[in-house]
Design an enzyme around this catalytic site. Sequence first.
Site, PDB file in Angstrom:
ATOM      1  N   ASP A  10      35.835  60.161  67.587  1.00 20.96           N
ATOM      2  CA  ASP A  10      36.131  60.644  66.241  1.00 20.96           C
ATOM      3  C   ASP A  10      37.580  60.281  65.924  1.00 20.96           C
ATOM      4  O   ASP A  10      38.491  60.681  66.650  1.00 20.96           O
ATOM      5  CB  ASP A  10      35.937  62.169  66.218  1.00 20.96           C
ATOM      6  CG  ASP A  10      35.767  62.705  64.818  1.00 20.96           C
ATOM      7  OD1 ASP A  10      34.905  63.561  64.620  1.00 20.96           O
ATOM      8  OD2 ASP A  10      36.514  62.270  63.922  1.00 20.96           O
ATOM      9  N   ASP A 125      34.098  56.979  60.196  1.00 22.87           N
ATOM     10  CA  ASP A 125      35.170  57.324  61.141  1.00 22.87           C
ATOM     11  C   ASP A 125      34.681  57.844  62.484  1.00 22.87           C
ATOM     12  O   ASP A 125      35.476  58.345  63.260  1.00 22.87           O
ATOM     13  CB  ASP A 125      36.130  58.334  60.514  1.00 22.87           C
ATOM     14  CG  ASP A 125      35.515  59.719  60.393  1.00 22.87           C
ATOM     15  OD1 ASP A 125      34.284  59.825  60.359  1.00 22.87           O
ATOM     16  OD2 ASP A 125      36.278  60.695  60.336  1.00 22.87           O
ATOM     17  N   GLU A 126      33.374  57.763  62.753  1.00 21.52           N
ATOM     18  CA  GLU A 126      32.953  58.203  64.074  1.00 21.52           C
ATOM     19  C   GLU A 126      31.772  57.385  64.609  1.00 21.52           C
ATOM     20  O   GLU A 126      30.992  56.825  63.841  1.00 21.52           O
ATOM     21  CB  GLU A 126      32.639  59.699  64.099  1.00 21.52           C
ATOM     22  CG  GLU A 126      31.596  60.180  63.127  1.00 21.52           C
ATOM     23  CD  GLU A 126      31.442  61.699  63.219  1.00 21.52           C
ATOM     24  OE1 GLU A 126      30.498  62.165  63.871  1.00 21.52           O
ATOM     25  OE2 GLU A 126      32.280  62.405  62.630  1.00 21.52           O
TER      26      GLU A 126
END
Length: 376
Positions: A10, A125-126
């Site tokens: 993350d 974003d992860e």
Amino acid sequence: MRRRWIAHLDMDAFYASVELLRYPELVGQPVVIGGGRRHQPVPQADGTRRFSTLAGYTGRGVITTATYPARDLGVHSGMGLMKAAALAPQAVLLPVDFEQYRLYSRRFKAAVAEVAPVIENRGIDEIYIDLTDVPGAQDAVGHDGTGGVRAVAQEIRNTVKAATGLTCSIGVTPNKLLAKVASELDKPDGLTVLTAQDIPSRIWPLQVRRINGIGPKAGDRLHKLGIRTVGQLAAHPLAWLQEHFGKSYGRWLHNASHGQDDSPLVTHSEPVSMSRETTFERDLHAVRDRAALTGILDELVAELATDLQRKGYAGRTIGIKLRFDDFKTVTRDLTLPEPVSDAAAIRRAAGRCLTRVDLARRLRLLGVRAAGLVRL
DNA sequence: TCTGGGGTCCTTCCGCCA
DNA sequence: TCTGTGGCGGAAGGACCC
């Protein structure tokens, strides 16, 4: 014996951190990302930049991301900007720039793939990463059976930092469910490795809402049943959970509370639907603001058609979404004989959907959606 | 002064048909 | 023919996530 090792990575305060690369003078300050296209930084004659702050913000909109100093002031993503302005008037406000975030997203994912190629995308974003077969992951370091996989995860963190200048947090565990929880245990810039033995001490004390899949509704219901922590959830028998939450979700809750999850990584996926929607500056009335609404609908339809064609898809089911001034949301769908991707056909279908809605209340949002996608 | 935008997946209901 | 049953696609809504 080969152990399954799944990592969840993350990026830390991703949008805000990307902005800080551009505006390093803001490092350490409270910064929030969100709002409209206004609030661009203004270059000054002396070479510095003048930034907007939350003070005096008016209008709709929510915070997309906040830096950690901003979070310390009590603001967080999802919070209305007006409310945030009351809590942290001095916080700097920046508009979102998805182009830039997508660029950094591609960079960090490419960097990870150099070390570990089996990756599941979970948004911008992860990611989940399968470390099971990465060289060294199964090695022990001294007496530590997890030493090898920890070193691999640390190498990934270093690689991401070198490629982007950004930090991330990683959780490494035997499955996706636990990895997702673990990545948040030492955020930001953290690395947490957990095995099944760690579940009672590290997972059970956590609030149930920390589990991916227990949202506001389920969290509330559990709370009313006296269940606040994952451990309390784990203490309830399967049958009891199924009585209260149904066969399927009850089973899932039971497994989750015991850290059990055998879901595989999904390394390839096709889009199911595409949509465009917008919340108006002020609520609009179907009759009195008819011209404005028609213009907005035409614009959304044109954007959706462009998106579909640019990505090479057509949709057989066209739908609209309306949100009224009381926040009640309704949708109407129409499935066509053939998939369409041109604005005129989408507009016709959306128009037919609209005739099936009672438009007495004023509207705050309008959206158009294409589903049942097929590749052109 | 409440509450963005872009998604996925699941459940339920309904009509149609075998 | 009547009634029931079960599958299926489509529609609508809801929960959840980033």
